[in-house]
Design an enzyme around this catalytic site. Structure first.
Site, PDB file in Angstrom:
ATOM      1  N   HIS A  17       0.824  -1.213   0.000  1.00  0.00           N
ATOM      2  CA  HIS A  17       0.000   0.000   0.000  1.00  0.00           C
ATOM      3  C   HIS A  17       0.856   1.260   0.000  1.00  0.00           C
ATOM      4  O   HIS A  17       0.432   2.294  -0.513  1.00  0.00           O
ATOM      5  CB  HIS A  17      -0.955  -0.012   1.183  1.00  0.00           C
ATOM      6  CG  HIS A  17      -2.100  -0.957   1.018  1.00  0.00           C
ATOM      7  ND1 HIS A  17      -2.767  -1.533   2.080  1.00  0.00           N
ATOM      8  CD2 HIS A  17      -2.693  -1.462  -0.100  1.00  0.00           C
ATOM      9  CE1 HIS A  17      -3.721  -2.336   1.624  1.00  0.00           C
ATOM     10  NE2 HIS A  17      -3.690  -2.301   0.305  1.00  0.00           N
ATOM     11  N   HIS A  22      -4.678  -5.347 -10.929  1.00  0.00           N
ATOM     12  CA  HIS A  22      -3.350  -4.869 -10.559  1.00  0.00           C
ATOM     13  C   HIS A  22      -2.330  -5.155 -11.660  1.00  0.00           C
ATOM     14  O   HIS A  22      -1.542  -4.286 -12.043  1.00  0.00           O
ATOM     15  CB  HIS A  22      -2.895  -5.527  -9.257  1.00  0.00           C
ATOM     16  CG  HIS A  22      -3.602  -5.030  -8.041  1.00  0.00           C
ATOM     17  ND1 HIS A  22      -3.338  -3.821  -7.468  1.00  0.00           N
ATOM     18  CD2 HIS A  22      -4.576  -5.602  -7.288  1.00  0.00           C
ATOM     19  CE1 HIS A  22      -4.102  -3.648  -6.388  1.00  0.00           C
ATOM     20  NE2 HIS A  22      -4.867  -4.715  -6.269  1.00  0.00           N
TER      21      HIS A  22
END
Length: 418
Positions: A261, A391
């Protein structure tokens, strides 16, 4: 005369070299191919897939809203690029979002559905963030449901989730909008930041961008800066860090800190900086700090890859390796190269792609391994198969375009050149 090219004539950055660009596009096409038909559930929504590209379950499988929305987003990108059949995937997902995930009685969007209807009727900030992304991407290609979906999800986020006093959204409500007290999370707000930027790009409405700036200021400029640019995941309702938070769902709410993250925020902060006219001086500084810390603390220096989580003493906690932090690292490296190019950034960019090419891409069946053990063997302790194109696809395509906005904006403004 030698036939070997003079390396001094090659662009310093891989992302500018024709071969690397062609290689990235080939990987993106492989992902599109892997998911495009196999993932379509004829009863609505999308299947998660096994390692070899078959439906993980056809016996009344649960469909999560984030999967439906991400498929819309990714195949809208495919349609913009000119991929045949991509628009049909977008339409399949948009109809499921609008007709099934949307709660016609109470408003908002159900977290999970199955063939019988609602499997989990909770209203999750994470899921609603991705509905906004799907609506924005669908609008970019002119889907007929996009404006209705965008208007509806914007109203829900504004009236139900947004907390003006904090500049971020609440996390969770029951099906009939009773607050689930005691928790605020950065993950849902991080993805909402991405979605708000996309909505701003397709509408020009500044309130979306203003909210994105406020979220980033809270989570990165304040809370992450206070932790030496390690991004805290979990907070109480006043946005005070909860270092002892534990939730059994380690997929969405892992304990400790999550270097992946930090990498995701690196890209988002630089994208936000570009969209905001490069007027916030803290943003490029924060991006550098986030990327540096993720590579310093999160990267396995012995075997490669990113540990999933660290404890608050920076010791690896969940030591298995997931694909998505690598994806975010590749995209973050490109953004840093574009805005703040250094030899160090380029070296990291190459290291990440070398690892992906040698370990993460599934040469046998296609797609990417979504999980590996610490010693890099394919595993399924957290992710049951291959359920996500989002992703990896963005990691392959982002380096092909200027790092000034989302893929939908960049594809429209900058024709792809290999």
């Amino acid at each position: 005369m030698s036939n070997i090219a003079d390396t001094n004539t090659l662009p310093a950055n891989w992302s500018k070299r024709p071969y690397h660009r062609k290689w990235l596009l080939d990987q993106a096409n492989g992902l599109f191919d892997f998911f495009q038909t196999a993932t379509i559930n004829p009863k609505g929504g999308f299947y998660d897939l096994t390692r070899d590209g078959k439906p993980l379950s056809t016996d009344n499988p649960v469909r999560g809203i984030h999967t439906s929305a991400r498929m819309v987003h990714c195949y809208a990108i495919g349609d913009m690029l000119g991929r045949p059949g991509a628009a049909d995937v977008v339409d399949h997902g948009m109809r499921y979002l609008w007709r099934k995930h949307r709660d016609e009685k109470n408003g908002g969007y159900f977290w999970q559905l199955n063939d019988d209807g609602v499997a989990d009727g909770s209203k999750q900030g994470y899921g609603h963030a991705f509905v906004l992304l799907a609506a924005s991407s669908a609008k970019a290609i002119g889907h007929p449901l996009a404006d209705r979906l965008l208007e509806d999800i914007t109203e829900v986020l504004e009236t139900k989730f947004w907390e003006q006093r904090h500049g971020a959204i609440a996390e969770e409500f029951s099906e009939d909008w009773q607050p689930v007290a005691g928790y605020r999370g950065q993950n849902s707000n991080m993805h909402l930041t991405e979605s708000l930027m996309a909505a701003f790009e397709v509408t020009g409405e500044k309130h979306y961008l203003d909210k994105a700036v406020r979220i980033a200021d809270l989570i990165i400029n304040r809370r992450a800066r206070e932790e030496a640019f390690r991004v805290p995941e979990h907070f109480n309702e006043d946005w005070v860090v909860d270092r002892n938070y534990y939730h059994p769902n380690e997929m969405f709410r892992p304990a400790g800190t999550t270097p992946g993250h930090w990498l995701e925020w690196t890209r988002l902060v630089l994208q936000l900086w570009a969209l905001s006219g490069k007027k916030y001086e803290w943003m490029p500084e924060a991006a550098r700090g986030l990327f540096y810390q993720s590579m310093l603390l999160g990267w396995d220096r012995k075997l490669g890859g990113f540990f999933y989580t660290l404890d608050w003493d920076n010791v690896p906690a969940k030591t298995f390796k997931l694909w998505w932090p690598l994806c975010e690292a590749a995209a973050a490296g490109h953004f840093l190269n574009h805005h703040q190019g250094t030899i160090l950034n380029e070296d990291q960019y190459r290291k990440i792609w070398n690892f992906i090419a040698n370990n993460t891409i599934d040469r046998q069946f296609g797609g990417w391994h979504e999980e590996m053990t610490e010693d890099l063997q394919p595993a399924n302790s957290l992710f049951p198969g291959k359920g996500d194109i989002y992703h990896a696809l963005q990691a392959c395509l982002i380096p092909l375009f200027p790092a000034e906005g989302s893929l939908t904006k960049m594809i429209k403004e900058h024709p792809l050149v290999l």
